[in-house]
Design an enzyme around this catalytic site. Sequence first.
Site, PDB file in Angstrom:
ATOM      1  N   TYR A  27       0.797  -1.232   0.000  1.00 26.92           N
ATOM      2  CA  TYR A  27       0.000   0.000   0.000  1.00 26.92           C
ATOM      3  C   TYR A  27       0.829   1.283   0.000  1.00 26.92           C
ATOM      4  CZ  TYR A  27      -3.510  -3.453   1.252  1.00 26.92           C
ATOM      5  OH  TYR A  27      -4.328  -4.552   1.246  1.00 26.92           O
ATOM      6  N   HIS A  84     -14.476  -7.387  -2.582  1.00 21.63           N
ATOM      7  CA  HIS A  84     -14.413  -8.807  -2.897  1.00 21.63           C
ATOM      8  C   HIS A  84     -15.690  -9.572  -2.546  1.00 21.63           C
ATOM      9  CE1 HIS A  84     -10.325  -7.634  -3.526  1.00 21.63           C
ATOM     10  NE2 HIS A  84     -10.120  -7.384  -2.233  1.00 21.63           N
ATOM     11  N   ASP A  91     -25.096  -3.575  -5.197  1.00 21.80           N
ATOM     12  CA  ASP A  91     -26.469  -3.148  -5.504  1.00 21.80           C
ATOM     13  C   ASP A  91     -26.603  -1.629  -5.417  1.00 21.80           C
ATOM     14  OD1 ASP A  91     -27.312  -5.715  -6.024  1.00 21.80           O
ATOM     15  OD2 ASP A  91     -28.354  -5.991  -4.110  1.00 21.80           O
ATOM     16  N   HIS A 104      -7.420   0.055  -6.964  1.00 20.57           N
ATOM     17  CA  HIS A 104      -6.753  -0.566  -5.815  1.00 20.57           C
ATOM     18  C   HIS A 104      -5.291  -0.169  -5.847  1.00 20.57           C
ATOM     19  CE1 HIS A 104     -10.321  -2.867  -5.062  1.00 20.57           C
ATOM     20  NE2 HIS A 104     -10.367  -3.117  -6.358  1.00 20.57           N
ATOM     21  N   SER A 106      -2.858  -1.788  -4.384  1.00 22.68           N
ATOM     22  CA  SER A 106      -2.035  -2.991  -4.539  1.00 22.68           C
ATOM     23  C   SER A 106      -2.480  -3.771  -5.764  1.00 22.68           C
ATOM     24  CB  SER A 106      -2.158  -3.867  -3.288  1.00 22.68           C
ATOM     25  OG  SER A 106      -3.472  -4.384  -3.182  1.00 22.68           O
TER      26      SER A 106
HETATM   27  C1  DQA Z   1      -7.220  -2.610  -1.592  1.00 21.54           C
HETATM   28  C2  DQA Z   1      -7.081  -4.111  -1.849  1.00 21.54           C
HETATM   29  C3  DQA Z   1      -8.041  -4.907  -1.001  1.00 21.54           C
HETATM   30  O1  DQA Z   1      -7.884  -6.295  -1.256  1.00 21.54           O
HETATM   31  C4  DQA Z   1      -7.766  -4.669   0.465  1.00 21.54           C
HETATM   32  O2  DQA Z   1      -8.698  -5.363   1.257  1.00 21.54           O
HETATM   33  C5  DQA Z   1      -7.727  -3.215   0.815  1.00 21.54           C
HETATM   34  C6  DQA Z   1      -7.112  -2.265  -0.121  1.00 21.54           C
HETATM   35  C7  DQA Z   1      -6.126  -1.812  -2.336  1.00 21.54           C
HETATM   36  O3  DQA Z   1      -6.258  -0.587  -2.430  1.00 21.54           O
HETATM   37  O4  DQA Z   1      -5.138  -2.396  -2.785  1.00 21.54           O
HETATM   38  O5  DQA Z   1      -8.134  -2.811   1.904  1.00 21.54           O
HETATM   39  O6  DQA Z   1      -8.475  -2.179  -2.083  1.00 21.54           O
END
Ligand code: DQA
Length: 152
Positions: A27, A84, A91, A104, A106
Amino acid sequence: MNTIRNRIAVMHGVNLDQLGRRPAGHYGTLTLMQLEARVTGWAAELRMSVQFFQTNHEGAFVEELHRLEDTVDGLLLNPGAWTHYSYAIRDALEIADLPAVEVHLSDVHAREQWRRQSVIRDLCVATIAGQGPDGYREALVRLRDELGRTAA
Ligand code: DQA
């Protein structure tokens, strides 16, 4: 009628208020405030306006999505782990009916199997993952292009 469609809601979900103390390898080291400051700068460059929202409460995230219709033109979403599995957020996103980009920090595709699933992906015009903060800039560009493309 306002024909300039450039108002973006940047919505962060669960645990993203803890950026800066989460594993840096996934992150990075920016806090959420620092990330939002960068996004504000990129938005200004791209002549877009951004507003920010973060919550650790799924219902609050859903209710914010309910409220946004007519106040913004597009959504930049990082719902964190809710991505996830939260059909409630999926919805609500469908109800919001706005162009959305999923971001995301990551590379969720290269981590645990369960992170490869996104229940919102097919409602989004793009998914950007694994580019750290720069992914937010790319998401703004995608939204700008999408809003320009669909302009009346
Ligand atoms: C995330 C990836 C998700 O899997 C994780 O639960 C996060 C951050 C990301 O920004 O990489 O909290 O959304």
